[in-house]
Design an enzyme around this catalytic site. Structure first.
Site, PDB file in Angstrom:
ATOM      1  CG  LEU A 299      -1.401   1.210 -12.871  1.00 41.95           C
ATOM      2  CD1 LEU A 299      -2.705   0.158 -12.482  1.00 41.95           C
ATOM      3  CD2 LEU A 299      -2.261   2.218 -12.702  1.00 41.95           C
ATOM      4  N   GLY A 300       2.764   3.110 -12.062  1.00 41.40           N
ATOM      5  CA  GLY A 300       3.757   2.809 -11.215  1.00 41.40           C
ATOM      6  C   GLY A 300       4.943   1.858 -11.072  1.00 41.40           C
TER       7      GLY A 300
ATOM      8  N   GLY B  12       9.678   0.155  -9.366  1.00 44.11           N
ATOM      9  CA  GLY B  12       9.512   0.098  -8.065  1.00 44.11           C
ATOM     10  C   GLY B  12      10.638  -1.181  -8.489  1.00 44.11           C
TER      11      GLY B  12
ATOM     12  CG  MET C  38      10.984  -6.777  -6.366  1.00 41.04           C
ATOM     13  SD  MET C  38       9.731  -8.209  -5.800  1.00 41.04           S
ATOM     14  CE  MET C  38       9.265  -9.181  -7.076  1.00 41.04           C
ATOM     15  N   GLY C  39      10.025  -4.183 -10.333  1.00 41.21           N
ATOM     16  CA  GLY C  39       9.176  -4.338 -11.953  1.00 41.21           C
ATOM     17  C   GLY C  39       8.761  -2.760 -11.520  1.00 41.21           C
TER      18      GLY C  39
ATOM     19  CB  VAL D 122       2.981  -1.361 -11.829  1.00 41.94           C
ATOM     20  CG1 VAL D 122       1.208  -1.960 -11.268  1.00 41.94           C
ATOM     21  CG2 VAL D 122       3.975  -2.400 -10.371  1.00 41.94           C
TER      22      VAL D 122
ATOM     23  CG  ASP E  28       9.000  -2.620   0.616  1.00 44.88           C
ATOM     24  OD1 ASP E  28       9.425  -2.254   1.434  1.00 44.88           O
ATOM     25  OD2 ASP E  28       8.920  -2.308  -0.787  1.00 44.88           O
TER      26      ASP E  28
END
Length: 573
Positions: A36-37, A39, A41-42, A44, A152
């Site tokens: 899905l995406g 970022g 941090m990780g 998704v 954020d």
């Protein structure tokens, strides 16, 4: 898993690359369907356990949770964040900070990010923008209520479910807030959506989230980042100086956004003040846009096609709750958390659920929207209680009929005043409940309700007149039929009273009359003896009025004679 697992590399086949996960890969028992995406941090993924609804799984990067301290911090944050409950947030449903593959699973929200939504459909304006700003502030308020900061807020962390924003990644930014990560050059946050005090190295506060909220609302209303584009250093310098560009933003909300983007945190309104300001802009009752929700997303379709045995097969009408119509409580006298919790705690597709969107997969892989089905089911009420409710309502109807039979003009006057008061009270209670659910209970709520009462009385007049004229029109038509049939006065007035009561109960705007009546009748029907006594008294009043009309005749006060008294037809007494 124990803390020793934190030093192991990720198992073979698990990747955080942009590529889609290979078929059959699972994390924490969730089959990964689609990416899905990604970022800081990780990554998704769309994940799903057999027999359960899809979730969004964030597989955390090794440098974010690379040691025991980082995992303990993640566990503490997840423990706090699981207490966040809001319709405007993709809440955490599962997590494993100590697992071989640490992950956090949240409710899956189909739809585009705010960034992509604005790029495809253009900026929001008018009621849509006010609704967006209010819902996003509501989500932020829910996060702050459990003592957590989001840190954020930005367009990519807001998913648009139709015209309603859903906030994601709330509070997880704190997990990465340590020197080991910042020394690597990874910026915690996005330039242009970070408050000036954070750029100066100070700790984030609630005012920092308000600044990010305003920047995100500005983007939603203009389609541009409020502090422009270019090198990060230049953007951050403009943020520190408060040099934002808001041209094209709806003037209705412009002043609020400007105040919330103030460089000094002390100059910004608090979140409570933001909510009150938005409430005033919306006239006390924010209107939810009527635009339909987003269509089913391609990641979801990909997941369905990979697992035809999943209980979320498209085309059967069994759609997971994330794809159901957005839940929005009515502005009648009822509690919004009850409506929301009903959808969360009951089995989806069972009685008591919300309407679903029915779709089907076409041969080319696209999804066609078929329609909605399954209207919201009413609460499950025992048959005996339903019978008692009906008995109370019939007794009230008997009072209306008896009053119209005995003293038509006086009864209509009393009924109009009652309808007006009920509608005005419903408006006042809805407005007060709206404020209370947004900013909590305040000591001045009663004073505010009293001060606003004259406005609600005036606001309730128009709808009361419309409903009353509607009911009188129906009663007049029935009166003509009775006149043509040469029915007696008492018989005609009884039939007219029945038609008038039906018109009041189901006419335009009558939900504001029904709701407060149900608030009194429904709890009473749960208690047998009190219900019996009250219902008998009400029924006796209606019967007494009817008996008085039969014995003494109808009184036409303030007039002497009945209407059309000079007209005589056979059988008319």
């Amino acid at each position: 898993m124990t803390g020793n697992a934190v030093h192991r590399p990720y198992p073979h086949g698990v990747t955080t690359s942009p590529k889609a996960p290979p078929p059959g890969l699972t994390v924490g028992g969730y089959a990964l369907r689609a990416r899905l995406g990604e970022g800081g941090m990780g990554v998704v993924h769309l994940g799903q356990k057999p027999g359960e609804r899809p979730v969004a799984i964030k597989v955390l990067r090794p440098h974010v949770v690379g040691d025991d301290e980082a995992r303990r911090r993640l566990a503490r944050e997840v423990s706090s964040l699981t207490r966040v409950r809001s319709r405007r947030i993709a809440e955490i449903v599962d997590a494993d900070p100590w697992g071989e593959i640490p992950y956090v699973a949240t409710r899956y929200v189909p739809g585009l990010s705010l960034h992509d939504h604005v790029q495809e459909e253009g900026p929001l304006e008018g009621d849509d923008l006010l609704w967006f700003a209010d819902c996003l502030a509501e989500a932020l308020e829910a996060v702050h209520a459990v003592g957590v900061l989001h840190r954020d807020i930005k367009p990519s962390n807001v998913i648009m479910e139709g015209r309603t924003p859903i906030l994601i990644d709330f509070g997880l930014a704190r997990v990465a807030d340590d020197s080991r990560i910042t020394m690597t050059g990874w910026l915690l946050g996005t330039p242009g959506y970070l408050a000036p005090e954070i750029l100066y190295g100070d700790d984030a506060t609630a005012a920092s989230d308000v600044h990010a909220w305003a920047a995100t609302v500005a983007y939603a209303g203009t389609g541009r980042a409020p502090f422009g584009r270019g090198p990060s250093v230049a953007i951050m310098d403009r943020v520190r100086r408060g040099e934002h560009e808001l041209s094209g933003l709806d003037p209705v909300i412009l002043e609020l956004v400007e105040e919330a983007l103030a460089p000094d945190a002390e100059d910004r309104p608090s979140l409570d003040e933001v909510r009150d300001w938005l409430d005033d802009l919306a006239g006390g009752e924010p209107r939810e846009p009527l635009a339909p929700p987003s269509p089913v997303t391609l990641p979801y379709v990909a997941g369905v096609r990979q697992d035809l045995e999943a209980p979320t097969a498209v085309g059967t009408g069994v759609v997971p709750p994330a794809l159901a119509e957005p839940v929005h409580w009515s502005d009648d006298w009822r509690s919004p958390p009850d409506l929301y919790d009903a959808g969360r705690t009951q089995g989806w597709g069972e009685a008591g659920t919300l309407p679903h969107r029915q779709t089907r997969v076409l041969p080319d892989g696209s999804v066609e929207y078929v329609g909605d089905y399954g209207p919201p089911a009413s609460e499950r009420v025992p048959p005996g209680e339903r019978f008692r409710r009906a008995g109370s309502l019939l007794a009230l109807g008997g009072v209306v009929i008896g009053g119209i039979t005995f003293a038509p003009y006086l009864a209509l006057t009393v009924l109009f005043i009652a309808v007006w008061l009920l509608r005005s009270g419903s408006l006042a209670a809805a407005s007060a409940g709206n404020r209370r659910n947004r900013r909590g209970i305040k000591w001045y709520d009663g004073v505010q309700l009293l001060l606003a009462a004259p406005w609600h009385v005036v606001a309730g007049l128009g709808g009361s007149l419309l409903l009353f004229l509607w009911s009188i029109g129906i009663a007049a038509a029935v009166a003509l039929l009775c006149f043509a049939a040469s029915a007696s006065i008492l018989t005609s007035l009884g039939i007219i009273g029945v038609s008038f009561a039906i018109g009041l109960w189901w006419g335009p705007g009558s939900e504001r009359v029904r709701s407060p009546i149900h608030r009194a009748v429904d709890p009473l029907a749960r208690r047998g003896v009190p219900w019996l006594l009250v219902t008998l008294l009400v029924a006796a009043l209606g019967s007494g009025l009817g008996a008085a009309a039969s014995d003494q005749g109808t009184t036409w006060t303030p007039y002497d004679d009945a209407p059309f008294a000079d007209v005589r037809l056979p059988g008319w007494l």
